[in-house]
Design a protein around this motif. Sequence first.
Motif, PDB file in Angstrom:
ATOM      1  N   SER A  10     108.719  10.041  68.175  1.00  0.00           N
ATOM      2  CA  SER A  10     107.753  11.096  67.847  1.00  0.00           C
ATOM      3  C   SER A  10     108.059  12.371  68.627  1.00  0.00           C
ATOM      4  N   ASN A  11     107.635  13.489  68.011  1.00  0.00           N
ATOM      5  CA  ASN A  11     107.788  14.786  68.667  1.00  0.00           C
ATOM      6  C   ASN A  11     106.558  15.180  69.502  1.00  0.00           C
ATOM      7  N   LEU A  12     105.505  14.384  69.449  1.00  0.00           N
ATOM      8  CA  LEU A  12     104.249  14.704  70.130  1.00  0.00           C
ATOM      9  C   LEU A  12     103.878  13.595  71.107  1.00  0.00           C
ATOM     10  N   PRO A  13     103.116  13.936  72.187  1.00  0.00           N
ATOM     11  CA  PRO A  13     102.633  12.909  73.115  1.00  0.00           C
ATOM     12  C   PRO A  13     101.639  11.997  72.405  1.00  0.00           C
ATOM     13  N   ILE A  14     101.740  10.703  72.704  1.00  0.00           N
ATOM     14  CA  ILE A  14     100.859   9.717  72.075  1.00  0.00           C
ATOM     15  C   ILE A  14     100.309   8.809  73.162  1.00  0.00           C
ATOM     16  N   VAL A  15      98.988   8.535  73.084  1.00  0.00           N
ATOM     17  CA  VAL A  15      98.342   7.610  74.006  1.00  0.00           C
ATOM     18  C   VAL A  15      97.813   6.433  73.189  1.00  0.00           C
ATOM     19  N   PHE A  16      98.152   5.231  73.613  1.00  0.00           N
ATOM     20  CA  PHE A  16      97.672   4.021  72.945  1.00  0.00           C
ATOM     21  C   PHE A  16      96.532   3.435  73.749  1.00  0.00           C
ATOM     22  N   PRO A  17      95.497   2.961  73.066  1.00  0.00           N
ATOM     23  CA  PRO A  17      94.350   2.395  73.773  1.00  0.00           C
ATOM     24  C   PRO A  17      94.757   1.223  74.666  1.00  0.00           C
ATOM     25  N   ALA A  18      93.878   0.940  75.624  1.00  0.00           N
ATOM     26  CA  ALA A  18      94.142  -0.148  76.559  1.00  0.00           C
ATOM     27  C   ALA A  18      94.210  -1.473  75.801  1.00  0.00           C
ATOM     28  N   GLU A  19      95.236  -2.222  76.089  1.00  0.00           N
ATOM     29  CA  GLU A  19      95.439  -3.533  75.476  1.00  0.00           C
ATOM     30  C   GLU A  19      95.816  -4.530  76.560  1.00  0.00           C
ATOM     31  N   SER A  20      95.551  -5.800  76.251  1.00  0.00           N
ATOM     32  CA  SER A  20      95.961  -6.854  77.177  1.00  0.00           C
ATOM     33  C   SER A  20      97.449  -7.113  76.989  1.00  0.00           C
ATOM     34  N   VAL A  21      98.215  -6.960  78.036  1.00  0.00           N
ATOM     35  CA  VAL A  21      99.665  -7.131  78.003  1.00  0.00           C
ATOM     36  C   VAL A  21     100.042  -8.264  78.958  1.00  0.00           C
ATOM     37  N   THR A  22     100.893  -9.173  78.437  1.00  0.00           N
ATOM     38  CA  THR A  22     101.347 -10.282  79.278  1.00  0.00           C
ATOM     39  C   THR A  22     102.603  -9.845  80.010  1.00  0.00           C
ATOM     40  N   VAL A  23     102.537  -9.861  81.309  1.00  0.00           N
ATOM     41  CA  VAL A  23     103.652  -9.453  82.140  1.00  0.00           C
ATOM     42  C   VAL A  23     104.518 -10.669  82.412  1.00  0.00           C
ATOM     43  N   LYS A  24     105.672 -10.498  82.993  1.00  0.00           N
ATOM     44  CA  LYS A  24     106.673 -11.539  83.155  1.00  0.00           C
ATOM     45  C   LYS A  24     106.137 -12.771  83.868  1.00  0.00           C
ATOM     46  N   ASN A  25     105.147 -12.619  84.728  1.00  0.00           N
ATOM     47  CA  ASN A  25     104.605 -13.766  85.449  1.00  0.00           C
ATOM     48  C   ASN A  25     103.468 -14.422  84.688  1.00  0.00           C
ATOM     49  N   ASN A  26     103.433 -14.174  83.375  1.00  0.00           N
ATOM     50  CA  ASN A  26     102.384 -14.715  82.511  1.00  0.00           C
ATOM     51  C   ASN A  26     100.989 -14.268  82.942  1.00  0.00           C
ATOM     52  N   GLU A  27     100.949 -13.163  83.638  1.00  0.00           N
ATOM     53  CA  GLU A  27      99.657 -12.584  84.007  1.00  0.00           C
ATOM     54  C   GLU A  27      99.307 -11.496  82.998  1.00  0.00           C
ATOM     55  N   LYS A  28      98.083 -11.520  82.585  1.00  0.00           N
ATOM     56  CA  LYS A  28      97.651 -10.524  81.599  1.00  0.00           C
ATOM     57  C   LYS A  28      96.998  -9.338  82.316  1.00  0.00           C
ATOM     58  N   GLU A  29      97.401  -8.175  81.915  1.00  0.00           N
ATOM     59  CA  GLU A  29      96.844  -6.930  82.463  1.00  0.00           C
ATOM     60  C   GLU A  29      96.522  -5.991  81.309  1.00  0.00           C
ATOM     61  N   ARG A  30      95.411  -5.277  81.507  1.00  0.00           N
ATOM     62  CA  ARG A  30      95.033  -4.284  80.491  1.00  0.00           C
ATOM     63  C   ARG A  30      95.703  -2.975  80.862  1.00  0.00           C
ATOM     64  N   LEU A  31      96.588  -2.524  79.938  1.00  0.00           N
ATOM     65  CA  LEU A  31      97.387  -1.343  80.200  1.00  0.00           C
ATOM     66  C   LEU A  31      97.201  -0.313  79.097  1.00  0.00           C
ATOM     67  N   ILE A  32      97.245   0.949  79.497  1.00  0.00           N
ATOM     68  CA  ILE A  32      97.229   2.072  78.565  1.00  0.00           C
ATOM     69  C   ILE A  32      98.645   2.610  78.504  1.00  0.00           C
ATOM     70  N   THR A  33      99.165   2.736  77.291  1.00  0.00           N
ATOM     71  CA  THR A  33     100.541   3.223  77.112  1.00  0.00           C
ATOM     72  C   THR A  33     100.503   4.681  76.703  1.00  0.00           C
ATOM     73  N   TYR A  34     101.283   5.475  77.440  1.00  0.00           N
ATOM     74  CA  TYR A  34     101.323   6.927  77.197  1.00  0.00           C
ATOM     75  C   TYR A  34     102.782   7.331  77.025  1.00  0.00           C
ATOM     76  N   LEU A  35     103.120   7.839  75.822  1.00  0.00           N
ATOM     77  CA  LEU A  35     104.478   8.272  75.520  1.00  0.00           C
ATOM     78  C   LEU A  35     104.518   9.789  75.448  1.00  0.00           C
ATOM     79  N   HIS A  36     105.440  10.387  76.194  1.00  0.00           N
ATOM     80  CA  HIS A  36     105.583  11.839  76.200  1.00  0.00           C
ATOM     81  C   HIS A  36     107.029  12.179  75.884  1.00  0.00           C
ATOM     82  N   PRO A  37     107.317  12.936  74.787  1.00  0.00           N
ATOM     83  CA  PRO A  37     108.694  13.273  74.419  1.00  0.00           C
ATOM     84  C   PRO A  37     109.345  14.166  75.471  1.00  0.00           C
ATOM     85  N   THR A  38     110.637  14.036  75.603  1.00  0.00           N
ATOM     86  CA  THR A  38     111.394  14.876  76.540  1.00  0.00           C
ATOM     87  C   THR A  38     112.302  15.795  75.754  1.00  0.00           C
ATOM     88  N   SER A  39     112.316  17.055  76.165  1.00  0.00           N
ATOM     89  CA  SER A  39     113.184  18.036  75.524  1.00  0.00           C
ATOM     90  C   SER A  39     113.604  19.049  76.566  1.00  0.00           C
TER      91      SER A  39
END
Length: 763
Positions: A154-183
């Motif tokens: 994408s050409n624009l910054p995007i924020v995804f709502p908080a979701e439960s994400v399973t990390v490598k240690n099988n621990e679940k964490e609620r994370l917000i994903t924020y993508l910002h394009p670089t130019s």
Amino acid sequence: MFGLHKIHSKLLYKYMLSYLLMFFIPLVFMSVIIYQNSVVSLREGIEQSNIDKLNQVKNLTDDRMEELEKLAVRISYDHRLSPYMVNDGFYGKEAIEELNKYKANSSIIKELFLYYHGDTKIYSSNGSYSFKTFEQTYRFDQSEKKKISKALESNLPIVFPAESVTVKNNEKERLITYLHPTSRNTATPYGAVIYLIEESAITGSIKDILGDFQGNAYIFDENKNILTSNLNSIGKTDIKKLEKIDKSGVSSVNHKGNEYSVVSVKSEISGWTFVTVMPTDQFFSKVINLQKFLTLLLISIVLTGSGAAILLARNQYRPIHNLLDFITKNNHRVYDINNSNELETIQVTVAKVLKDHESLSEKMDIQAPFVRDQYLMRMLNGHLTDDNEINSLLDSLGIVMKSDQYFVVLVSFNKEFPQKREEIIRFLSFLTFNEATSYGVEVGYKDAIALIISIDQSVENSVGPRKIVPEIKCLLEKNFKFEPIISVGNLYYEKSKINRSFIEALAALENRFMNDRDSITYFEDISSRPERTIGYPKEEQIKFVQSLKQGDQIVAIETIKYMFESVANKELSVQMIKCLCFDIINTVLKVAVEIGLDDQTQDINRVVEFNSIGDLEKNLYPIIIDICNEVERRNENNNSKLCNEIISHINDNFSNYDLSLENIAQKFKLSTSYLSRFLKEQTGVTFTQYVWHLRIEEVKRLLAETDETIKNIVLKAGYIDVANFTRKFKKTEGVTPGQYRNLYASRNNQTQPNLENDKHFRG
């Protein structure tokens, strides 16, 4: 109550009714105003407080998101993080370390990733990952994974709502994903920075700011999707109703039969909406409690106030009733009291009192100079002997004297300058120097002004009489072009002894023939003249003679006692002591004869027969006291005679419009200031007040006894300005001259029929 039940007055009932109205009408209005203002103010305060807290959450979130945006920009311009550098085997490690530094710049970042379009790897602060490894380390929901993969291009910054994400240690964490394009200097991005943000970092800051907030908190993105939320005991609210809220502020929603207060704030930077939801009863609990309290308070005030208003009204009427009785019994100028309202009667009386008070204040201001001069003369004549009393009177009259040394200066007028006499008197009434003050008063004899001068010796390089007196002489010569004749008494350290310095100054004035006419004579110089004294100092004899002429018993006895002590302390023969004693006797007799008190010499045989100095001193005291008393009595008689002559002249000429204080002063060869003070002392009123009394009484007599016009009557009384006299007449009498004549005529008409009826009845 209190006997008021015997009074049949409409005012009493009106007074009671007015007190009830005065109590209830303001009570109702004030209760409504206070109730509304307090509740509304508290409600607005609560709403504003919650809005302010939510604004803090918004500002904090905006600041952190701006930090992430700035980090992305910095990464895009960092040459160490170019696609070439991160893929290079040697520089790749340095690039990873640089990413780790960027991650440390923000406390909310869980992990930071860097992706370049077309690359098969993704780079983080922990190293580079393949997409497969990345997906295994951070296991997102399948749908979310697809959204993130698509958003990488994408050409624009995007924020995804908080979701439960399973990390490598099988621990679940609620994370917000924020993508910002670089130019870099181009509109087309070549990659993206991926931030994984812990939801707890956002919700934790919300909790810290909101404090003991018990409701739910939400953050919506610009598409009304929930980015994160902080849910409490009230459960999940109807989100669809919250999504419809577009404006910032406070609103309410209904969910499952319960009403909730919603506070929302929208960010102008990110477009996100921050919302808090709380049950209305809980949200406005303080308002509800205040409403209950005010209601109970109002009821209690109404119940107790009803009886209190009536009781207070009756109690307050009692002083009015007593005051009315007092006015009726003591004010003979009150008319038609039975037909007047009690308050109106009191109002008229109070207005008269205030008017009299104002007139009295004006009279006091006018008489202040006379009081000052009279007080200064009492000090000079030795009538005040207590320093505490003197200081108290000084303070009350506003006379400020220095506190160390005092002496008296006599300035005698030159007969050649009568036209400047008044100016000189005003000029000398008060003078100030660096370390001294001077108050002048005309003494009324010797054609002189007495100056009481006080010196502050605490100042360095302090002055004395020999510096101050020449300055006074120079001032008179400079301002009035005349050479004064000045005599000066000695210095004293107590105000109660100022009269001694005055007598010394008078003595120095009488002995001025020893000096030039225009010189300054100091009493202390008399003793320093090259004259040999055998028994007592010559200046003491001069002072003794002057004290007898002034009728000052205290100074006279004090001086002759000192003279006898001087004789007794000298080693002289008995014959010489007897000669000196006879010289003292001769001095007393000469003064008695000189002032016309020949009858005081009848007891001379008893005086001359003395066996010791003590016997002579004891025998002379009664004669000295008699002489002083006789001098005072004659002064009073002379004053009384002069007063009678002046009063007689005023009584005979008060109708002359040109009668003035200056003309009378010239006729009796007095100064206007002295004449004014003299009249005030003798009559108790000023010249203007005395003449006004004579003229107004004459006008009242002519108004009552003649039919002449008011103008002619006023002119006959000595006034030219009829309009001005009319105003002064009304101010004094309360009515105009015309109204006074009508009032006097109406009284005569009311009296005449009664006399005729009496005659008819007797006939």
